[in-house]
Design an enzyme around this catalytic site. Structure first.
Site, short mmCIF file in Angstrom:
data_model
loop_
_atom_site.label_atom_id
_atom_site.label_comp_id
_atom_site.label_asym_id
_atom_site.label_seq_id
_atom_site.Cartn_x
_atom_site.Cartn_y
_atom_site.Cartn_z
N ASP A 25 0.82 -1.21 0.00
CA ASP A 25 0.00 0.00 0.00
C ASP A 25 0.86 1.27 0.00
O ASP A 25 2.11 1.19 -0.05
CB ASP A 25 -0.92 -0.07 1.24
CG ASP A 25 -2.31 0.44 0.95
OD1 ASP A 25 -2.46 1.29 0.05
OD2 ASP A 25 -3.26 0.01 1.63
N TRP A 48 -2.69 3.41 -5.84
CA TRP A 48 -3.95 4.04 -6.27
C TRP A 48 -3.79 4.88 -7.54
O TRP A 48 -4.51 5.87 -7.74
CB TRP A 48 -4.54 4.92 -5.16
CG TRP A 48 -4.37 4.42 -3.79
CD1 TRP A 48 -4.82 3.23 -3.31
CD2 TRP A 48 -3.67 5.05 -2.70
NE1 TRP A 48 -4.47 3.10 -1.99
CE2 TRP A 48 -3.77 4.20 -1.59
CE3 TRP A 48 -3.01 6.27 -2.57
CZ2 TRP A 48 -3.20 4.51 -0.35
CZ3 TRP A 48 -2.45 6.59 -1.33
CH2 TRP A 48 -2.55 5.72 -0.25
N GLY A 49 -2.82 4.53 -8.39
CA GLY A 49 -2.68 5.26 -9.66
C GLY A 49 -1.78 6.48 -9.59
O GLY A 49 -1.67 7.23 -10.56
N ASP A 82 -10.07 3.52 -3.70
CA ASP A 82 -10.78 2.35 -3.16
C ASP A 82 -12.21 2.22 -3.69
O ASP A 82 -12.94 3.19 -3.77
CB ASP A 82 -10.85 2.44 -1.63
CG ASP A 82 -9.50 2.18 -1.00
OD1 ASP A 82 -8.48 2.25 -1.72
OD2 ASP A 82 -9.47 1.93 0.21
C1 GAL Z 1 -6.13 1.28 1.13
C2 GAL Z 1 -6.19 0.25 0.02
C3 GAL Z 1 -7.27 -0.74 0.35
C4 GAL Z 1 -6.97 -1.39 1.68
C5 GAL Z 1 -6.79 -0.33 2.76
C6 GAL Z 1 -6.31 -0.93 4.08
O1 GAL Z 1 -5.13 2.19 0.87
O2 GAL Z 1 -6.43 0.90 -1.20
O3 GAL Z 1 -7.41 -1.69 -0.68
O4 GAL Z 1 -5.81 -2.17 1.56
O5 GAL Z 1 -5.85 0.64 2.36
O6 GAL Z 1 -6.15 0.04 5.06
#
Ligand code: GAL
Length: 388
Positions: free
Chosen positions: A142, A177-178, A199
């Site tokens: 992430d 996220w791109g 998300d």
């Molecule tokens: C976001 C991610 C999600 C999930 C989440 C967990 O940044 O895009 O898919 O992993 O964190 O906190």
């Protein structure tokens, strides 16, 4: 070339991770922080009992919130939450493996994960080794809490290297996220899939906007590294961690068809233990999975359409052609395209013999153009062959 070398090449390509879009389950959409050993074991059991492993869903991935809030002060290692995972992660991984599944873990390129657990920033090589010790086969990585001075792409390169040094073959699932025009460099960092969007939540607008946002990026998804448009919400009906307004069965049908057509990883996010028969049948649809997993891995392209009435075409192996017509709008619409615009001029004499992947019905040979009235949010999908 001697025969031995041919053999070698064949074996390598068989082993290549992410030769086709990865498939599996991830805990985040349904469970969020409410994960523990029993939930993982029950999910593993259900993936096998419900035929999902057999259908190709072989990764079981634990997302955020699996660790203690701080690293072990002596070893510097991330430590699994002692209440959620009282027997440690190796035991969980062993159980998952005993079911014939592969085991996935989660960390973050920044100092903390998005839910504020320790991130891997400056600990990349140690953490990759730790995941290898757990027996992990997959790492989702992430992008929260990235120090401002740090270079985002370089952080992914570092973890890519750390995984290579870990002594285990671990599928690298990047999740920024791109950001930083990720599609232009992420393949070079060794990732096998990369999130290109924010998300998802369990609502039609969320999945519609994500889908439409990637139409210009469909070609940046190919064997070895696939564009990940997030975990599916199929079967959530508004419940769970990213449950929002929820979706209808028609919405889920379209979600699955779009993900398959876009060659996106198919990571289920609904509670596998409670998926109803209709949703199970949907995510096990052999034709749709075949479109997604086609070995040539060619991208779909968008042929024509208004803002919301879209048609997509994807060339498959064996001279087959997949066609998807989607009405992303809120009322009935005509979705149409001219065969001329996908490379089949009327003068060629050819048309498409079309088989509906949802009903199995053969529509016969269509020529020159296709025009279908499709209800709001719905779609039609065909596997076709060129025919006179
Ligand atoms: C976001 C991610 C999600 C999930 C989440 C967990 O940044 O895009 O898919 O992993 O964190 O906190």
């Amino acid at each position: 070339m001697p025969t031995g070398s041919f053999k070698m090449i064949f074996v390598r390509s068989e082993l290549m991770l992410s030769r086709t879009p990865p498939m599996g389950f991830n805990t985040w959409n349904t469970f969020g922080e409410n994960i523990n050993e029993s939930v993982i074991k029950e999910t593993a059991d259900a993936m096998v009992e419900k035929g999902l492993l057999e259908a190709g869903y072989n990764y079981l991935v634990i997302d955020d919130c699996w660790s203690e809030r701080e690293r072990d002060p002596e070893t510097g290692k991330i430590v699994p939450d002692k209440i959620k995972f009282p027997n440690g992660m190796k035991a969980v991984s062993d159980y998952v493996h005993s079911k014939g599944l592969k085991f996935g873990m989660y960390s973050c390129a920044g100092t903390r994960t998005c839910a504020d657990y320790p991130g891997s920033f400056d600990h990349e090589f140690l953490d990759a080794r730790t995941f290898a010790e757990y027996g992990a086969d997959f790492l989702k990585y992430d992008f929260c809490y990235k120090p401002n001075v740090a270079n985002g792409p370089l952080l992914y390169r570092k973890m890519g290297m750390a995984l290579k040094a870990s002594g285990r073959e671990i599928l690298f699932s990047a999740c920024n996220w791109g950001n930083d025009e990720v599609n232009t460099w992420i393949r070079s960092a060794g990732a096998h899939m990369y999130r290109s969007t924010g998300d998802i939540n369990d609502s039609f607008p969320s999945m519609r906007d994500i889908s439409l946002s990637q139409i210009d990026n469909l070609a940046y998804s190919a064997p070895g590294c696939f564009n990940d448009i997030d975990m599916l919400t199929i079967g959530m009906y508004g419940e769970g961690n990213v449950g929002s307004s929820g979706c209808t069965d028609i919405d889920y049908k379209t979600q699955f068809a779009v993900w398959c057509m876009f060659s996106a990883p198919l990571m289920l996010g609904g509670d596998i233990r409670n998926l109803n028969d209709k949703m199970l049948e949907l995510v096990k649809n052999k034709d749709l999975i075949r479109i997604n997993q086609d070995e040539e891995g060619r991208p779909a392209f968008c042929t024509t359409g208004s803002r919301e009435a879209k048609s997509f075409v994807k060339l498959l192996s064996d001279n087959e052609i997949a066609v998807l017509l989607v009405n992303f709008g809120e009322s009935d619409a005509h979705v149409e395209f001219y065969f001329e615009n996908i490379g089949i001029p009327a003068a060629s004499g050819y048309g498409l013999e079309m088989r509906d992947v949802f009903t199995g019905k053969n529509l016969g040979v269509k020529k020159e153009f296709m025009r279908r009235k499709i209800a709001a949010h719905d779609c039609e999908c065909y596997i076709c062959k060129l025919a006179k």
